[in-house]
Design a protein around this motif. Structure first.
Motif, PDB file in Angstrom:
ATOM      1  N   LEU A  72      21.586  -0.909  40.611  1.00 44.70           N
ATOM      2  CA  LEU A  72      22.643  -1.515  39.917  1.00 44.70           C
ATOM      3  C   LEU A  72      23.503  -2.175  40.987  1.00 44.70           C
ATOM      4  O   LEU A  72      23.913  -3.280  40.592  1.00 44.70           O
ATOM      5  N   ALA A  73      23.410  -1.639  42.151  1.00 41.38           N
ATOM      6  CA  ALA A  73      24.135  -2.294  43.370  1.00 41.38           C
ATOM      7  C   ALA A  73      23.512  -1.985  44.612  1.00 41.38           C
ATOM      8  O   ALA A  73      23.247  -0.444  44.775  1.00 41.38           O
ATOM      9  N   VAL A  74      23.363  -2.932  45.599  1.00 39.89           N
ATOM     10  CA  VAL A  74      22.998  -2.644  46.852  1.00 39.89           C
ATOM     11  C   VAL A  74      23.820  -2.932  47.877  1.00 39.89           C
ATOM     12  O   VAL A  74      24.169  -4.198  47.955  1.00 39.89           O
ATOM     13  N   VAL A  75      24.332  -2.181  48.672  1.00 38.08           N
ATOM     14  CA  VAL A  75      25.539  -2.578  49.626  1.00 38.08           C
ATOM     15  C   VAL A  75      25.412  -1.650  51.092  1.00 38.08           C
ATOM     16  O   VAL A  75      25.137  -0.558  51.063  1.00 38.08           O
ATOM     17  N   GLY A  76      25.728  -2.356  51.994  1.00 41.43           N
ATOM     18  CA  GLY A  76      25.674  -1.871  53.304  1.00 41.43           C
ATOM     19  C   GLY A  76      26.629  -0.675  53.512  1.00 41.43           C
ATOM     20  O   GLY A  76      27.906  -0.980  52.940  1.00 41.43           O
ATOM     21  N   CYS A  77      26.443   0.257  54.400  1.00 37.63           N
ATOM     22  CA  CYS A  77      27.400   1.393  54.739  1.00 37.63           C
ATOM     23  C   CYS A  77      28.507   0.883  55.683  1.00 37.63           C
ATOM     24  O   CYS A  77      27.996   0.698  56.871  1.00 37.63           O
ATOM     25  N   GLU A  78      29.648   0.789  55.478  1.00 36.44           N
ATOM     26  CA  GLU A  78      30.698   0.340  56.607  1.00 36.44           C
ATOM     27  C   GLU A  78      30.707   1.344  57.717  1.00 36.44           C
ATOM     28  O   GLU A  78      31.007   0.910  58.728  1.00 36.44           O
ATOM     29  N   PRO A  85      35.984   2.734  57.850  1.00 30.67           N
ATOM     30  CA  PRO A  85      36.087   3.431  56.831  1.00 30.67           C
ATOM     31  C   PRO A  85      35.327   2.980  55.458  1.00 30.67           C
ATOM     32  O   PRO A  85      35.239   1.791  55.226  1.00 30.67           O
ATOM     33  N   CYS A  86      34.381   3.615  55.081  1.00 26.70           N
ATOM     34  CA  CYS A  86      33.597   3.189  53.867  1.00 26.70           C
ATOM     35  C   CYS A  86      33.795   3.782  52.389  1.00 26.70           C
ATOM     36  O   CYS A  86      33.917   4.907  52.215  1.00 26.70           O
ATOM     37  N   ALA A  87      34.209   2.643  51.523  1.00 28.37           N
ATOM     38  CA  ALA A  87      34.859   3.234  50.304  1.00 28.37           C
ATOM     39  C   ALA A  87      33.781   3.694  49.275  1.00 28.37           C
ATOM     40  O   ALA A  87      33.725   4.563  48.704  1.00 28.37           O
ATOM     41  N   VAL A  88      32.391   3.187  49.719  1.00 26.03           N
ATOM     42  CA  VAL A  88      31.238   3.827  48.776  1.00 26.03           C
ATOM     43  C   VAL A  88      30.974   5.064  49.159  1.00 26.03           C
ATOM     44  O   VAL A  88      30.617   6.193  48.480  1.00 26.03           O
ATOM     45  N   ARG A 216      27.165  -8.337  50.710  1.00 22.57           N
ATOM     46  CA  ARG A 216      27.394  -9.488  49.843  1.00 22.57           C
ATOM     47  C   ARG A 216      28.505  -9.758  48.892  1.00 22.57           C
ATOM     48  O   ARG A 216      28.147 -10.275  47.949  1.00 22.57           O
ATOM     49  N   GLY A 217      29.324  -8.649  49.035  1.00 21.46           N
ATOM     50  CA  GLY A 217      30.390  -8.696  48.106  1.00 21.46           C
ATOM     51  C   GLY A 217      30.383  -7.722  47.016  1.00 21.46           C
ATOM     52  O   GLY A 217      30.763  -7.827  45.989  1.00 21.46           O
ATOM     53  N   GLU A 218      29.098  -6.975  47.131  1.00 16.92           N
ATOM     54  CA  GLU A 218      28.930  -5.999  45.909  1.00 16.92           C
ATOM     55  C   GLU A 218      29.633  -4.544  45.938  1.00 16.92           C
ATOM     56  O   GLU A 218      29.321  -3.526  45.280  1.00 16.92           O
ATOM     57  N   GLU A 219      30.643  -4.325  46.989  1.00 15.69           N
ATOM     58  CA  GLU A 219      31.225  -3.227  46.900  1.00 15.69           C
ATOM     59  C   GLU A 219      31.906  -2.670  45.862  1.00 15.69           C
ATOM     60  O   GLU A 219      31.804  -1.517  45.103  1.00 15.69           O
ATOM     61  N   THR A 251      39.636   2.263  51.318  1.00 17.52           N
ATOM     62  CA  THR A 251      40.132   2.268  52.730  1.00 17.52           C
ATOM     63  C   THR A 251      39.068   1.343  53.737  1.00 17.52           C
ATOM     64  O   THR A 251      39.358   1.310  54.841  1.00 17.52           O
ATOM     65  N   SER A 252      38.214   0.792  53.212  1.00 19.50           N
ATOM     66  CA  SER A 252      37.231  -0.033  53.870  1.00 19.50           C
ATOM     67  C   SER A 252      37.852  -1.283  54.510  1.00 19.50           C
ATOM     68  O   SER A 252      39.092  -1.678  53.858  1.00 19.50           O
ATOM     69  N   SER A 253      37.375  -1.821  55.484  1.00 18.87           N
ATOM     70  CA  SER A 253      37.869  -3.226  55.863  1.00 18.87           C
ATOM     71  C   SER A 253      38.052  -4.246  55.012  1.00 18.87           C
ATOM     72  O   SER A 253      39.083  -5.114  54.955  1.00 18.87           O
ATOM     73  N   SER A 254      36.896  -4.085  53.973  1.00 18.30           N
ATOM     74  CA  SER A 254      37.180  -5.336  52.806  1.00 18.30           C
ATOM     75  C   SER A 254      38.153  -4.846  51.855  1.00 18.30           C
ATOM     76  O   SER A 254      38.624  -5.845  51.238  1.00 18.30           O
TER      77      SER A 254
END
Length: 321
Positions: A72-78, A85-88, A216-219, A251-254
């Motif tokens: 459903l979503a593919v996102v890199g680990c911050e 910090p990684c929100a996901v 790509r902004g899928e967070e 708390t991620s940079s994004s």
């Protein structure tokens, strides 16, 4: 030619790290694969870090409604990729904690980042149709650890198998399937062809590749999917003191800018509330003062009455004389 001392130290550290680790990328196929690892220096490639690291860690969250379903979503680990910090990751941790059965827990844990290592390489395997083209080779962390180990062993003997002219190819043999897949790494037999200068110049910026492919902004999409599937509420969490604070999942940079705006808004609201309370207290204090003044006036007005009555009595007495 001996291995660069600084590079040898870096590889030594990486060997320990990866030995412990459980677009256009290639992976070792079943059987024997032959590769030439390309390790450009900062002078040869602008993207190479000053510490000579020529590989990159890639970690990706694949969020699915079921383990075998479509992502459903593919996102890199911050956390792993950008050391932030990684929100996901935080959202997944909350989902795992909330799991009501083992099946749900297993699904939520499958969302955790899958880590691989990317490196520029030439695919010199038998049957390769583009042996001269630089490609991004994707390996498991443990396999990369084995590559580092081989490089280190030769380096300790005074040989640099990464050297463009006298370096050596490596063979990565893949056996088994699924969870039983295994990889072995060795120096390729025979003489290895030299690496051409234009091939080193053609190496790709691995860090930029990861950012382009997996950030790509899928967070937000990933967080929304996690919340909907697990039923975990992610917007805000309650601290131990009972105060509501921005959730760690933001708390991620994004999300740093958004958090800052939320905190400023909260501060402004609290300041406005304090001002309102102060004004209300002042008004409440003024009311008794006004009432007191009124009471004084009401009391002092009839005070002269007794004096007028006394004068009337005196005048009446004078009239009778």
């Amino acid at each position: 030619m001996a291995l660069n001392p600084a590079l040898q130290k870096l590889i030594s550290n990486a060997t320990n790290k990866y030995s412990r680790s459980s677009g256009n990328r290639i992976k070792p196929k079943e059987g024997v694969n032959r590769y030439r690892i390309l390790a450009p220096t900062p002078a040869q490639a602008a993207w190479v870090k000053a510490d000579l690291q020529f590989w990159a860690d890639c970690a990706v969250h694949w969020i699915k409604a079921d383990e075998n379903g479509k992502p459903l979503a593919v996102v890199g680990c911050e956390s792993i990729v950008n050391q932030a910090p990684c929100a996901v990751c935080t959202a997944i941790d909350e989902a795992v904690k909330s799991a009501i059965d083992e099946e749900s827990k297993k699904l939520y844990e499958s969302w955790k980042a899958k880590t691989t290592v990317l490196v520029n390489a030439l695919d010199r395997s038998k049957g390769s149709t583009n042996a001269d083209d630089v490609q991004i080779l994707e390996l498991t962390p443990t396999t990369w650890g084995k590559v580092m180990s081989v490089i280190q062993q030769y380096g300790e003997e005074g040989e640099d198998i990464l050297d463009l002219s006298v370096g050596m190819d490596l063979t990565i043999t893949r056996t088994g399937k699924g969870l039983n897949t295994e990889y072995s790494v060795n120096v390729a037999p025979g003489k290895s062809a030299v690496v051409k200068p234009e091939q080193i110049k053609a190496t790709q910026d691995l860090y930029a590749h990861i950012q382009k492919e997996f950030f790509r902004g899928e967070e937000t999409k990933a967080l929304s999917a996690i919340a909907q599937i697990s039923g975990v509420s992610l917007p805000r969490l309650t601290s131990a003191s009972g105060a509501r604070t921005p959730t760690r999942a933001l708390t991620s940079s994004s999300a740093a800018v958004a958090d800052s705006e939320v905190e400023e808004t909260d501060d402004e609201a609290l300041a406005a509330l304090e001002e309102a309370v102060v004004e209300e207290e002042v008004v409440v204090e003024e009311k008794p003062v006004v009432v007191a003044k009124t009471v004084v006036k009401q009391v002092t007005k009839p005070a002269p009455a007794p004096v007028e009555d006394e004068m009337d009595d005196i005048l009446a007495d004078l009239d009778t004389i």
